[in-house]
Design an enzyme around this catalytic site. Structure first.
Site, mmCIF file in Angstrom:
data_model
loop_
_atom_site.group_PDB
_atom_site.id
_atom_site.type_symbol
_atom_site.label_atom_id
_atom_site.label_comp_id
_atom_site.label_asym_id
_atom_site.label_seq_id
_atom_site.Cartn_x
_atom_site.Cartn_y
_atom_site.Cartn_z
ATOM 1 N NE ARG A 269 -1.034 1.516 4.654
ATOM 2 C CZ ARG A 269 -0.821 1.125 5.907
ATOM 3 N NH1 ARG A 269 -0.910 -0.147 6.229
ATOM 4 N NH2 ARG A 269 -0.534 2.006 6.843
ATOM 5 C CG ASN A 270 3.330 2.720 2.599
ATOM 6 O OD1 ASN A 270 2.799 3.822 2.518
ATOM 7 N ND2 ASN A 270 3.309 1.994 3.708
#
Length: 427
Positions: free
Chosen positions: A212-213
Site C-alpha cells: 500500500r506504500n
C-alpha cells in the site's frame, strides 16, 4: 489440471459478475429497482465478489456469519474467513425479500441484490466488531487506551462506527468492474487472468507481496527472497482507496514498474493490482490478504514487520503470530476447502546495514541499530511530504525521483504521523 493452489472454499472461483445478454437484462432491470447508495469499501467488495477474488462469497454476510467471523474466524457454514464483509444502511424502508440496486458514489450501479436478511447493528454491536477485528496487542490497543485513541487515529474503527444502523445480507449479481481496467491496463488483473499467466510461466509455488506504500529497499528485499525460494512473486498492490496522506495507486504502480525494469528479472515477477479499499485491520488484514490471494492462485503470503498496521495498535509481528491461532491449522480433512491453504511466509525486520554492506535482517545481521538504515513506508512518506532528505540506501534513486515529482505537485499536504514501528524505536 492446474498445479496452482485451489481457490478458497472448495467451490472453485465463485464469480458473481454477469456477462452478455444476462448482464444487459440485469442492467435494464436495475433501472426499475429501489437504489441504495453504497460506500467505496462496499464497491470494492462487490468487484472482488464479481471477479472471484472473494470466493466462495456470493453476497454480503448474514448476522450468523458476521458474528462467527468476528469471534472465531468462521462463517456460518464453517468456512474460514477473517474479516466481516457486510453492507450497511440507515434505510428503514428496505425489507427482507426486496431486490435493490447498489449504486456507488460515482453514480454507477455496481450490482443488484436480493435482501435475504436485515439485522440491526447497535453501537454496542459495532464496538464489539471493532474490539474483535481491529484491536491488537500494541500500546494503543490496551484496554484503558483503545477507545480513547481509536476514534481519532484508527481509520478502520472510524469506518465501522460510522456505518448505518442495519446490515443487509443476501446474494448479489455484479454488473460492473468500474474503471480499474482502464486506469490500470495490464495491472488490474482478475484471479482467472493471474492464474492463466502463472500457468503459462509454469509456476506452482508462488508468493505475494502486499503493498500500500511505494516500494522501498525492504520491500524489494522481501520480493527477492520470495523469488529465490519460489517459482515467482506477484507484487500485488492495493489500488482502491487509502487514508489521507497515503500515495495513490497510479504513482505506486509506476514506481514498482521502475524497480522491476531496473532491478528484477522480469520473467520472475508479476506487477498487479486489486480493487479493494484498505481496512487497516493489522493482523486480521494479513489473514484476508492470504485468503483472497489463494483465489489468485498464490500459496504463500509474505508477512513482514507491522503488516497492514496503523499507529501503534498492533505488535510488530502480530500479523505473523495470528496465523498460529486460526482454525484448521492442522488441516481439515473432512472439508479441506474450508481451510486457509495460502500459508504465511514470515520475514524478520529487514534493513540496510552499513557494516554488512547490503540488505539484511535481524536473523542475519549481528551489528547494532546505529549501523542500520531503518526502512518503512511511513518513514519514507513523512520525509518526502516534508521535503526532507531521504537517507542513502532507503530507496532506489529512480523511484525517489518519481516520488519527489509527485509530492512537488501536491497543493495540499497531509501530516504523516510517525509511529514506533516506523521509527525503529523498538528494534
Amino acid at each position: 489440471m492446474s498445479n496452482l493452489v485451489a481457490p478458497h472454499g472448495g467451490k472453485g472461483l465463485v464469480c458473481c459478475l454477469l456477462e452478455g445478454a444476462e448482464l444487459e437484462a440485469e442492467i435494464k432491470k436495475a433501472e426499475g429497482l429501489k437504489t441504495l447508495e453504497i460506500s467505496d469499501r462496499a464497491k470494492g467488495d462487490l468487484i472482488m465478489m464479481g471477479i472471484g477474488g472473494f470466493s466462495p462469497l456470493n453476497g454480503f454476510m448474514t448476522k450468523a456469519s458476521w458474528k462467527g467471523v468476528c469471534a472465531d474466524f468462521l462463517m456460518e457454514d464453517g468456512t474460514f474467513w477473517p474479516i466481516p464483509i457486510t453492507l450497511d444502511t440507515d434505510d428503514d424502508d428496505i425489507k427482507v425479500g426486496d431486490e435493490i440496486a447498489l449504486k456507488a458514489k460515482d453514480g454507477v450501479i455496481y450490482a443488484t441484490m436480493k435482501v435475504e436478511e436485515k439485522y440491526e447493528m447497535t453501537e454496542a454491536d459495532k464496538k464489539w466488531e471493532c474490539e474483535n477485528v481491529y484491536k491488537g496487542e500494541g500500546e494503543e490497543s490496551a484496554d484503558d487506551v483503545f477507545w480513547k485513541v481509536a476514534m481519532e487515529d484508527h481509520p478502520g474503527v472510524q469506518m465501522v462506527m460510522a456505518q448505518g444502523k442495519y446490515n443487509l445480507a443476501g446474494p448479489v449479481k455484479v454488473l460492473s468492474e468500474g474503471d480499474y481496467a482502464k486506469r490500470f491496463p495490464g495491472v488490474y488483473l482478475t484471479p482467472a487472468q493471474i492464474r492463466a499467466e502463472m500457468e503459462k510461466r509454469g509456476w506452482s509455488n508462488v508468493a505475494a507481496l502486499q503493498l500500500r506504500n511505494p516500494m522501498h529497499r525492504s520491500h524489494e528485499f522481501l520480493a527477492k527472497i520470495a523469488v529465490e525460494v519460489c517459482d515467482g512473486v506477484v507484487i500485488h498492490s492495493l489500488i482502491g482507496n487509502l487514508k489521507p496522506g497515503d500515495i495513490p495507486g497510479d504513482v505506486r504502480i509506476e514506481c514498482i514498474q521502475i524497480l522491476i525494469d531496473n532491478y528484477f528479472v522480469p520473467e520472475n515477477v508479476i506487477n498487479a493490482g486489486y480493487p479493494l479499499d484498505m481496512r487497516y485491520a493489522g493482523p486480521r488484514e494479513g489473514l484476508i490478504h492470504a485468503t483472497f490471494r489463494q483465489n489468485y492462485g498464490i500459496n504463500n503470503m509474505l508477512i513482514g514487520r507491522d503488516h497492514a498496521g496503523v499507529g501503534d495498535f498492533y505488535g510488530l509481528f502480530e500479523a505473523q503470530e495470528i496465523f498460529k491461532k486460526i482454525p484448521y491449522q492442522d488441516g481439515c480433512t473432512a472439508e479441506p476447502g474450508k481451510a486457509l491453504l495460502c500459508k504465511n511466509m514470515n520475514i524478520d525486520w529487514t534493513f540496510y546495514c552499513y557494516k554488512c554492506d547490503g540488505m539484511a535482517s535481524m536473523r542475519t545481521c549481528p551489528h547494532t541499530k546505529e549501523d542500520r538504515v531503518i526502512l518503512s513506508g511511513t518513514k519514507l512518506r513523512k520525509a518526502l511530504s516534508e521535503g526532507a532528505d531521504v537517507v542513502d540506501h532507503f530507496g532506489r534513486d529512480e523511484v525517489l525521483v518519481r516520488l519527489r515529482e509527485y509530492y512537488a505537485g501536491l497543493t495540499e499536504k497531509v501530516e504523516v504521523k510517525m509511529q514506533k514501528a516506523a521509527s525503529g524505536a523498538d528494534m
